[in-house]
Scaffold this active site. Structure first.
Site, short mmCIF file in Angstrom:
data_model
loop_
_atom_site.label_atom_id
_atom_site.label_comp_id
_atom_site.label_asym_id
_atom_site.label_seq_id
_atom_site.Cartn_x
_atom_site.Cartn_y
_atom_site.Cartn_z
CG ASN A 178 -9.98 0.73 6.80
OD1 ASN A 178 -9.16 0.05 6.23
ND2 ASN A 178 -11.28 0.58 6.60
CD GLU A 230 -2.75 -1.27 2.44
OE1 GLU A 230 -3.69 -0.48 2.56
OE2 GLU A 230 -2.46 -2.12 3.30
CG ASP A 234 -14.53 -0.47 4.80
OD1 ASP A 234 -14.91 0.71 4.88
OD2 ASP A 234 -13.39 -0.79 4.41
NE ARG A 269 -13.29 3.40 4.73
CZ ARG A 269 -12.13 3.01 4.21
NH1 ARG A 269 -11.13 3.87 4.09
NH2 ARG A 269 -11.96 1.76 3.84
CE1 TYR A 276 -6.79 4.32 -2.29
CE2 TYR A 276 -6.43 2.06 -2.98
CZ TYR A 276 -6.62 2.99 -1.99
OH TYR A 276 -6.65 2.59 -0.67
CD GLU A 302 -10.89 -3.87 5.80
OE1 GLU A 302 -9.79 -3.37 6.08
OE2 GLU A 302 -11.10 -4.52 4.76
CB SER A 319 -5.51 -0.87 -0.59
OG SER A 319 -5.31 0.29 0.18
N GLY A 347 -7.36 6.35 4.06
CA GLY A 347 -6.72 7.08 2.97
C GLY A 347 -7.19 8.52 2.89
#
Length: 277
Positions: A253, A13, A239, A237, A198, A251, A134, A257
């Site tokens: 984070n 990443e 998900d 964050r 991305y 999960e 990611s 990002g």
């Protein structure tokens, strides 16, 4: 105050981290802060923090050796202040398997998980590294042969095996003790993979998510529960997948990002925050 924006790292990443870190650095400088860049590599993993003078390390690292508590532990030993969650919370959150066990204990719905391929009761399943993000190294396997091949490809990593839930992608943000909101993610390819995450224009974002209010509030509450139980700090964050009126936690984070396509700034925007405030 002198701020070191720490980015890069040594994982898959790295490129995402560099893009996120540059966005943070540009914003800090634009706001008048005395900020500079540290590109973390194999060569300067320790010296970057001992040979540079700074008052605060702004961590924009993703994956192992950055988001998993190791850099946080080093900074703790050096007596250096840094942004985000501490060593223990970061380490636990980085382990998707352990985090799911904790989530389930909190009464949060999770996909069915398996320890080994031979334990799988039905296909398709998702196999991915338990300690990366990611969507790197993610495999959707339709049968046992594909599952075994995925396991072979991930033989040097701890794998997570779970049922494949074909649903809508949701993400919920927490900032400190504040619930930011929920965004629905609509990848044009149908899969929210690395390219969809991305590449500008590859994904549409519904901010806030136009879903049933009960589900919206449930997802936000679950994100807050995980954030609090793991003792996380700053912005996180979580998900989820939504299928047939049920949300499933995937999960959390701890260092989201900060690129132009990233979700954390979009979530913050739901509460009126901008990237530069």
């Amino acid at each position: 105050m002198r701020i070191a924006v720490v980015m890069g790292g040594i994982t898959s990443e790295r490129e995402v981290s560099l893009r996120s870190g540059q966005a943070v650095l540009d914003s800090l400088i634009g706001q008048g802060y005395n900020a500079f860049k540290i590109d973390l590599t194999h060569e300067n993993m320790v010296s970057a923090f001992t040979e540079n003078q700074f008052d605060l390390a702004y961590l924009v690292l993703h994956g192992e050796y950055g988001e998993d508590g190791r850099v946080q532990g080093l900074l703790d030993m050096l007596g250096k202040k840094y942004t985000g969650s501490g060593m223990t919370g970061s380490a636990v959150a980085m382990d998707k398997i352990l985090t799911k066990i904790i989530a389930k204990d909190l009464g949060i719905r999770i996909p069915k998980t398996y320890e080994k391929v031979k334990d799988v009761k039905g296909y398709p399943v998702v196999i991915k590294p338990a300690k990366e993000g990611s969507s790197v190294g993610l495999y959707i396997c339709e049968n046992e042969n594909e599952a075994n091949l995925a396991m072979e490809n991930l033989k040097n990593k701890e794998p997570l095996i779970e049922e494949y839930i074909k649903g809508e992608e949701l993400t919920a943000g927490i900032l400190g003790s504040e619930k930011l909101g929920v965004v629905r993610i609509k990848p044009k390819s149908g899969l929210y993979d690395y390219e969809s995450k991305y590449t500008v224009g590859m994904t549409e974002y519904e901010c806030p998510a136009q879903i049933d209010l009960k589900i919206y509030e449930e997802v936000l509450e679950w994100a807050k529960k995980i954030h609090d139980k793991l003792g996380l700090l700053g912005v996180t964050r979580s998900d989820f997948l939504l299928k047939d009126g049920k949300a499933y936690f995937l999960e959390v984070n701890t260092c989201p990002g900060m690129t132009v396509t990233s979700l954390a700034p979009k979530l913050a925007g739901l509460k009126g925050y901008t990237f530069d405030t």
